[in-house]
Each structure stands twice: as structure tokens, then as C-alpha cells.
Motif scaffolding. Sequence first.
Motif, PDB file in Angstrom:
ATOM      1  N   TYR A 303      36.698  76.435 -13.961  1.00 61.98           N
ATOM      2  CA  TYR A 303      37.147  76.581 -12.234  1.00 61.98           C
ATOM      3  C   TYR A 303      38.503  76.401 -11.410  1.00 61.98           C
ATOM      4  O   TYR A 303      39.178  76.770 -10.951  1.00 61.98           O
ATOM      5  CB  TYR A 303      36.488  75.972 -11.356  1.00 61.98           C
ATOM      6  CG  TYR A 303      34.898  76.168 -10.914  1.00 61.98           C
ATOM      7  CD1 TYR A 303      34.957  77.199 -10.739  1.00 61.98           C
ATOM      8  CD2 TYR A 303      33.457  75.848 -11.595  1.00 61.98           C
ATOM      9  CE1 TYR A 303      33.700  77.976 -10.410  1.00 61.98           C
ATOM     10  CE2 TYR A 303      32.409  76.325 -11.381  1.00 61.98           C
ATOM     11  CZ  TYR A 303      32.441  77.780 -11.051  1.00 61.98           C
ATOM     12  OH  TYR A 303      30.712  77.880 -10.534  1.00 61.98           O
ATOM     13  N   SER A 304      39.341  75.151 -12.723  1.00 59.60           N
ATOM     14  CA  SER A 304      41.010  74.717 -12.235  1.00 59.60           C
ATOM     15  C   SER A 304      41.265  76.134 -11.980  1.00 59.60           C
ATOM     16  O   SER A 304      42.421  75.263 -10.991  1.00 59.60           O
ATOM     17  CB  SER A 304      40.961  74.027 -13.399  1.00 59.60           C
ATOM     18  OG  SER A 304      40.856  74.528 -15.173  1.00 59.60           O
ATOM     19  N   ASN A 305      42.246  77.080 -12.669  1.00 58.77           N
ATOM     20  CA  ASN A 305      42.009  77.906 -12.573  1.00 58.77           C
ATOM     21  C   ASN A 305      41.911  79.240 -12.793  1.00 58.77           C
ATOM     22  O   ASN A 305      41.899  79.805 -12.474  1.00 58.77           O
ATOM     23  CB  ASN A 305      43.563  77.483 -14.039  1.00 58.77           C
ATOM     24  CG  ASN A 305      43.531  78.678 -15.408  1.00 58.77           C
ATOM     25  OD1 ASN A 305      41.748  78.647 -15.356  1.00 58.77           O
ATOM     26  ND2 ASN A 305      43.563  79.367 -15.780  1.00 58.77           N
ATOM     27  N   PHE A 306      40.817  79.221 -12.257  1.00 57.25           N
ATOM     28  CA  PHE A 306      40.260  80.411 -11.575  1.00 57.25           C
ATOM     29  C   PHE A 306      40.445  81.419 -10.825  1.00 57.25           C
ATOM     30  O   PHE A 306      41.400  83.163 -11.482  1.00 57.25           O
ATOM     31  CB  PHE A 306      38.687  80.239 -11.395  1.00 57.25           C
ATOM     32  CG  PHE A 306      37.314  81.504 -11.568  1.00 57.25           C
ATOM     33  CD1 PHE A 306      37.346  81.226 -12.603  1.00 57.25           C
ATOM     34  CD2 PHE A 306      37.187  81.811 -10.348  1.00 57.25           C
ATOM     35  CE1 PHE A 306      36.553  82.649 -12.622  1.00 57.25           C
ATOM     36  CE2 PHE A 306      36.252  83.288 -10.795  1.00 57.25           C
ATOM     37  CZ  PHE A 306      35.831  83.472 -11.603  1.00 57.25           C
ATOM     38  N   VAL A 307      41.079  81.158 -10.090  1.00 58.30           N
ATOM     39  CA  VAL A 307      42.204  82.195  -8.919  1.00 58.30           C
ATOM     40  C   VAL A 307      43.827  82.599  -9.160  1.00 58.30           C
ATOM     41  O   VAL A 307      43.427  84.246  -9.623  1.00 58.30           O
ATOM     42  CB  VAL A 307      42.239  81.661  -7.928  1.00 58.30           C
ATOM     43  CG1 VAL A 307      43.274  82.577  -6.374  1.00 58.30           C
ATOM     44  CG2 VAL A 307      41.148  81.115  -7.021  1.00 58.30           C
ATOM     45  N   LEU A 308      43.519  81.438 -10.459  1.00 54.26           N
ATOM     46  CA  LEU A 308      45.448  82.012 -11.057  1.00 54.26           C
ATOM     47  C   LEU A 308      45.044  83.170 -12.692  1.00 54.26           C
ATOM     48  O   LEU A 308      45.816  84.685 -12.757  1.00 54.26           O
ATOM     49  CB  LEU A 308      46.141  80.903 -11.019  1.00 54.26           C
ATOM     50  CG  LEU A 308      47.363  80.939 -11.675  1.00 54.26           C
ATOM     51  CD1 LEU A 308      48.157  82.059 -10.928  1.00 54.26           C
ATOM     52  CD2 LEU A 308      48.449  80.245 -12.617  1.00 54.26           C
TER      53      LEU A 308
END
Length: 474
Positions: A303-308
Amino acid sequence: MENGSPIGGPPPPPPSPLPPAVERPEAASPSSLSSGGASWPSRFVLCLYAVGFLDFFGVSMVVPLLSLHIKSLGASPVVAGVVGSLYGVLQLFSSTLVGSWSDIVGRPYCLLACILFSASGYFVLGMSTNLFLFAVARTIVGIFKHTHSVSKVLISDLVSERERLLLIGRFNAASSVGFIMGPVVGGYLIELEDGFYLTAFICSSIFVLNAGLCWMVLWCEENTYSKDWISSNKARHNPSAETEQSLHIKSMPDGAVCYSAAPRSSWTQAVSVLQRLGSVASSDLWDIFLVRLLMSVAVMLYYSNFVLALDERFGVKPKLTGYLISYSSTLGVAAGFLLGPITRLYQHNTYAILLRSTVLTSVLLMLYSLSVSIWMVVLSSTFLAFSTAIGRTCITDLELTLGGNQASGALIGVGQSVSAVGRIVVPLLSGIAQEFSPCGPPSLGVVLAFVAVLILVFNKPQHCSRRNTKPKRA
């Protein structure tokens, strides 16, 4: 793996791999309530569902707005990071202490204390017009915001071991519904004048409502079913020598036994908490806690860089990614209601369910890391919502099962501290992994998840032998 040793109890005799203390007596269960049994456990469990929903609803209104508020107070990014980390660091140490304290004073009253202190923390947050008050508010909440973990242990105290996994899954599902709804309400309130302060005060009011609801149900049940109400503490259901010294035991006219806590000084409580912490530290649950740590870090890396990552890999806009996250959260709620059929399918073998959910999570993380289209991401996210929700519930149930009856609160507290370690190290690991590729964090998560699978596989024979020699209930 000698995980059957009850924490805080005497060592088991050599011939028996599982001491009798691990077997808790059958508690009244919701399924037996319609056939003339006492109805108070069902009502109190339903109250705890409401507590979990309101808790996550109130918190999720405020948490997404914290970064905006601290920036508006004029904090630099470094100061904002330091103040923001207060909560995680305090949770790391306070989770175990509060869990152990709940074993001493009783779960319902520990829950009430946590709710009320959390309400005061969010009330201070609603008055935080400077960084000092903001830090004070986050300190209070960091120390006492353990309502969710204490509620799960309280549910475990109120129901039978066979129903525990199902009801904790439903509790997690009810809490997740609040977590889905809260950000929507918070996003609306922040657009009003002084929106953050209004949101924080509403959150504090929700916690006060939570405490009132919990106290009312507890008071009603103690008065209505005074002969059936036993303080919700596993050690009191099956008292050890240490516990009997701290309880007044009275015989009821109908042959029942009622326990009431003896007055205990603060110093005595502190010593008892430290003794329980020592018992947990010397226990043989290291493999279960290590699996919890590895899987927590693996999922948080995902989840830590899911959007990016979706933006860089597939050009997906944050708005569409938000819909995908909401979709996954909704499926996670549904997973909580599938635990009943799953536990029956595996004959209540929590270890087998945990092993398979961990394997499935590992494979799905790999599928996400290697995805070449957005549809593969949607597919992996769909099943990850189920596998991670089931895995979290199973690891909690397994800690309670293997740890015995004497320190369930301490065990859950240690488990929460282990997860807090993950929350502290994940930002660093994610940043390093992203230096190599947008797929770096989930790829690292795949490695950690497969290590967790290996630990579970290597310890399976010992656990199965424990389970096969487990004494049967009458």
C-alpha cells in the motif's frame, strides 16, 4: 515449537504437550442464546460491534486531515514528520502495557478507560491552535488508543473458542465499514469554516458516545444477570494460584461461582503487568509474532506507494485509484462474513487457514508486482482484500489459542506492538525500494511474505501434533 505453554502459568508436565490451562471452559455463545441460555454475551458482543464501528468511523474522519492541519500550523516537513511519528512510537510501547493492564483490572473497565482518554485526546486536538497542543493530543491518543485490540480480547473472553474466529471477523468487518464511511464525512466537514476543529470535536463526541454505550450495556447486564456475570478475564474463568490471590470467590445459591476483583494498589498492578510482560518475553510464540511482523510489513509495502505506482506504471489518475482502494476495502468487509463457512470447511483449524491465506497473499503480491495491465491489478487487489482480511483475523485467533488463558491481553498488546514496528520501518524500506523501481516495495513484500510461508510450513508438524493431542471437551 512449544507454543502450547500457557503464559504466566506453571510449566506443563513432560508427558502432556498441551497443559489443561490452554483449554478454556465453554462460554455462553450467541448460537446458544435462543435455547434458553443467558443472553448477556450476545448483547455485549453486539455492543462491541458498535464500539468498533464508531471507533474507526471517528478516527478515519480525522486522520486523513492531520497532515493538512499540521502544515497550517506552520510546521516544517521535518517537524511535521517528528510530531507525526509520536503516535506510532508511543503505540509501540503502550500496546503491550495496556494489554497487560487489561489482564489485571478486567477488560470492560480497561476498554472504558481507553475510550475516555482517547476522547480527551481528540478534544485537545480540536483545540490545537499550535504545535504544542497538537503534540499533546497525539501523545494522549498514542498511549490510550487501544479500543480495537481490547475489544477483540473482550470478544474472545465472552464466546467459545470455536466461535471466536467468526465473531472477531465480524467485528473487523463492522470496524471496516466505519473506516470506509469516515473519510467521506471528514472530507465534507473540512470544507466548512474551521472544519478541522469541528471534525476533531465531533470525533471526541463519538468517543464519548462510545463510552456511554459501553457503560450502559455493562451496567444493565451486571444488574440483570448478576449471577451469570463474571468479569471478562480469561484468568478468572480458569484461575491460577496468582489469580486466586487477587480475587474474592463467592459461591452462589445455585452453585455458580462469582468472582469479584480484590482491591489492588497501583504498585501491585504495576508489578503484575511487569510479570506478565516477562512471561510473554520468555514464551515460545516467537514464530507467530514473526509471521505477524513479516506479513504486516509485506502488506504495508504493497500500500505504501500504491497510488504513485499505478500513476507511473499505467497512467492511472489518483481519483480512479481511490475508487479501487474503496472497492478493495468493501471486499475486506465482505471477507469478515466468510469466516464462518471457511472455518467449518477446515474444521476450525486456524493454523491451516492462516497458512493458505499467507500463501495466497504471497502469490497475489507477486502477481501485482508483475502486472502488465490495470486489469491484472484489479484482479490481484480483489483477492488480496480477502486474503489479508482473513489472515489478520487468523493470526489474532492463533495468538489467543496458543498463548493460553492467563495473559491474552498481554499477547494482543505484544501483537499490536509488533505491527507498530512494521509501521515504523515500512516508510524507510519503501523509500529504498522505490529507488530501484516503482515495483520495488511490493516485490520486497513478496520476499517477506514467502519467508512467512516458510516459517509456517516448518512449524506445521509441531502444531499439528499439539492439535491432535488437545484434550477433548466434555
